[in-house]
Design a protein around this motif. Structure first.
Motif, PDB file in Angstrom:
ATOM      1  N   ASN A  30      -8.362  -7.447   1.560  1.00 54.14           N
ATOM      2  CA  ASN A  30      -7.068  -7.815   2.133  1.00 54.14           C
ATOM      3  C   ASN A  30      -6.294  -7.621   0.906  1.00 54.14           C
ATOM      4  N   PHE A  31      -6.663  -8.155  -0.519  1.00 52.36           N
ATOM      5  CA  PHE A  31      -6.125  -8.278  -1.706  1.00 52.36           C
ATOM      6  C   PHE A  31      -5.758  -6.713  -1.952  1.00 52.36           C
ATOM      7  N   ALA A  32      -6.606  -5.793  -1.470  1.00 51.21           N
ATOM      8  CA  ALA A  32      -6.159  -4.390  -1.958  1.00 51.21           C
ATOM      9  C   ALA A  32      -4.882  -4.021  -1.314  1.00 51.21           C
ATOM     10  N   LEU A  33      -4.643  -4.570  -0.040  1.00 50.67           N
ATOM     11  CA  LEU A  33      -3.355  -4.355   0.625  1.00 50.67           C
ATOM     12  C   LEU A  33      -2.158  -4.826  -0.208  1.00 50.67           C
ATOM     13  N   ILE A  34      -2.177  -5.788  -0.961  1.00 53.16           N
ATOM     14  CA  ILE A  34      -1.308  -6.364  -1.868  1.00 53.16           C
ATOM     15  C   ILE A  34      -1.208  -5.511  -3.069  1.00 53.16           C
ATOM     16  N   ILE A  35      -2.381  -4.907  -3.463  1.00 49.96           N
ATOM     17  CA  ILE A  35      -2.290  -4.237  -4.718  1.00 49.96           C
ATOM     18  C   ILE A  35      -1.481  -2.820  -4.063  1.00 49.96           C
ATOM     19  N   TRP A  42       3.387   0.938  -1.229  1.00 52.91           N
ATOM     20  CA  TRP A  42       3.425   1.058   0.044  1.00 52.91           C
ATOM     21  C   TRP A  42       4.420   0.172   0.894  1.00 52.91           C
ATOM     22  N   SER A  43       4.741   0.768   2.112  1.00 53.34           N
ATOM     23  CA  SER A  43       5.925   0.198   2.832  1.00 53.34           C
ATOM     24  C   SER A  43       5.234  -0.389   4.216  1.00 53.34           C
ATOM     25  N   LEU A  44       5.766  -0.739   5.047  1.00 49.29           N
ATOM     26  CA  LEU A  44       5.245  -1.231   6.210  1.00 49.29           C
ATOM     27  C   LEU A  44       4.460  -0.120   6.974  1.00 49.29           C
ATOM     28  N   VAL A  45       5.024   1.149   7.029  1.00 50.87           N
ATOM     29  CA  VAL A  45       4.701   1.957   7.767  1.00 50.87           C
ATOM     30  C   VAL A  45       3.034   2.144   7.321  1.00 50.87           C
ATOM     31  N   GLU A  46       2.873   2.137   5.855  1.00 50.46           N
ATOM     32  CA  GLU A  46       1.269   2.418   5.308  1.00 50.46           C
ATOM     33  C   GLU A  46       0.683   1.068   5.663  1.00 50.46           C
ATOM     34  N   ILE A  47       1.135  -0.111   6.118  1.00 49.30           N
ATOM     35  CA  ILE A  47       0.470  -1.262   6.280  1.00 49.30           C
ATOM     36  C   ILE A  47      -0.060  -1.144   7.771  1.00 49.30           C
ATOM     37  N   VAL A  48       1.026  -0.896   8.600  1.00 49.44           N
ATOM     38  CA  VAL A  48       0.851  -0.548  10.120  1.00 49.44           C
ATOM     39  C   VAL A  48      -0.327   0.448  10.360  1.00 49.44           C
ATOM     40  N   VAL A  49      -0.207   1.446   9.714  1.00 50.95           N
ATOM     41  CA  VAL A  49      -1.120   2.546   9.943  1.00 50.95           C
ATOM     42  C   VAL A  49      -2.529   2.017   9.672  1.00 50.95           C
ATOM     43  N   ILE A  50      -2.714   1.442   8.468  1.00 52.26           N
ATOM     44  CA  ILE A  50      -4.034   0.799   8.185  1.00 52.26           C
ATOM     45  C   ILE A  50      -4.656  -0.286   9.113  1.00 52.26           C
TER      46      ILE A  50
END
Length: 242
Positions: A30-35, A42-50
């Protein structure tokens, strides 16, 4: 005496790290998401897709595993669960699956399958969205796949432990994201939104979208790492399908 103290401390540290390795692995993932938000923008779109792809991966892997578990489900009536299961050998080098498991799983995944399918079609299979995703998202998804395969190996494949499991054991893992989502809504989305909106109004200032995303991701990552480290069969994580 000092040597004994060092040995005791070392053993304690190793024991704690071993017991918490799933939690630590989840934190790293999950730290990778913060990175991704900070470094790769990354925007909200990338986070939602992941996240959607992660839910699909978890559900698919553990529902497939559920097909191979021969033990009966507790508190289930009927001849199918009171007798030895009938194995079906589809692939020679894989364990057999069981028809009763197919029927049991089928009744549990219809709604989830439709929901994930709709989300995947709307977001993931959108050519415009996919074309704009950076390659770093693909790396993150690959990491998720490896992390979940490791969990499958640990809880079901190592020492052929699936032979002592029931399909419900695997389904508990498959539907853990449901509990995770409820926790994140109650303990992250609601309070963080309240704080962000309240702060913006009180200070009459605009909070940047990236900062807001990080304010959500940090506590969400902790919750997701914690739930990901739990074994639904033994820990205080209960998901009911009755």
């Amino acid at each position: 005496m000092r040597e004994y103290g060092w040995k005791s401390a070392t053993d304690t540290v190793l024991r704690v790290l071993t017991e918490s390795r799933e939690f630590v692995s989840g934190l790293i993932l999950n730290f990778a998401l913060i990175i991704g938000v900070i470094v790769f923008e990354w925007s909200l779109v990338e986070i939602v897709v992941i996240y959607i792809i992660e839910v699909a991966i978890i559900s698919s892997l553990f529902l497939i595993v559920a097909l191979f578990t021969p033990q009966p489900v507790d508190d289930r009536d009927g001849d199918a669960w009171n007798t030895e299961p009938t194995p079906v050998q589809l692939v020679p080098f894989l364990p057999p699956i069981y028809w009763r498991n197919i029927k049991f799983i089928g009744g549990k995944v219809v709604f989830t399958g439709i929901l994930i399918g709709m989300l995947m079609r709307t977001i993931v299979f959108n050519s415009e969205v996919i074309s704009e995703l950076p390659s770093s998202v693909g790396v993150a998804i690959a990491g998720i796949v490896l992390f979940q395969l490791r969990r499958v190996w640990r809880y079901f494949i190592a020492d052929q432990s699936y032979q002592n499991k029931s399909p419900m054991d695997a389904i508990q893992f498959a539907f853990a994201p449901v509990t995770e989502l409820l926790f994140m809504i109650l303990y992250v989305v609601v309070p963080v939104t309240f704080v962000v909106v309240g702060t913006a109004i009180a200070l009459d200032t605009e909070v940047t979208s990236r900062l807001v995303l990080l304010l959500y991701l940090v506590p969400m990552g902790t919750i997701r790492a914690w739930i990901g480290s739990l074994d639904p069969q033994t820990d205080d994580l209960e998901i009911s399908f009755s």
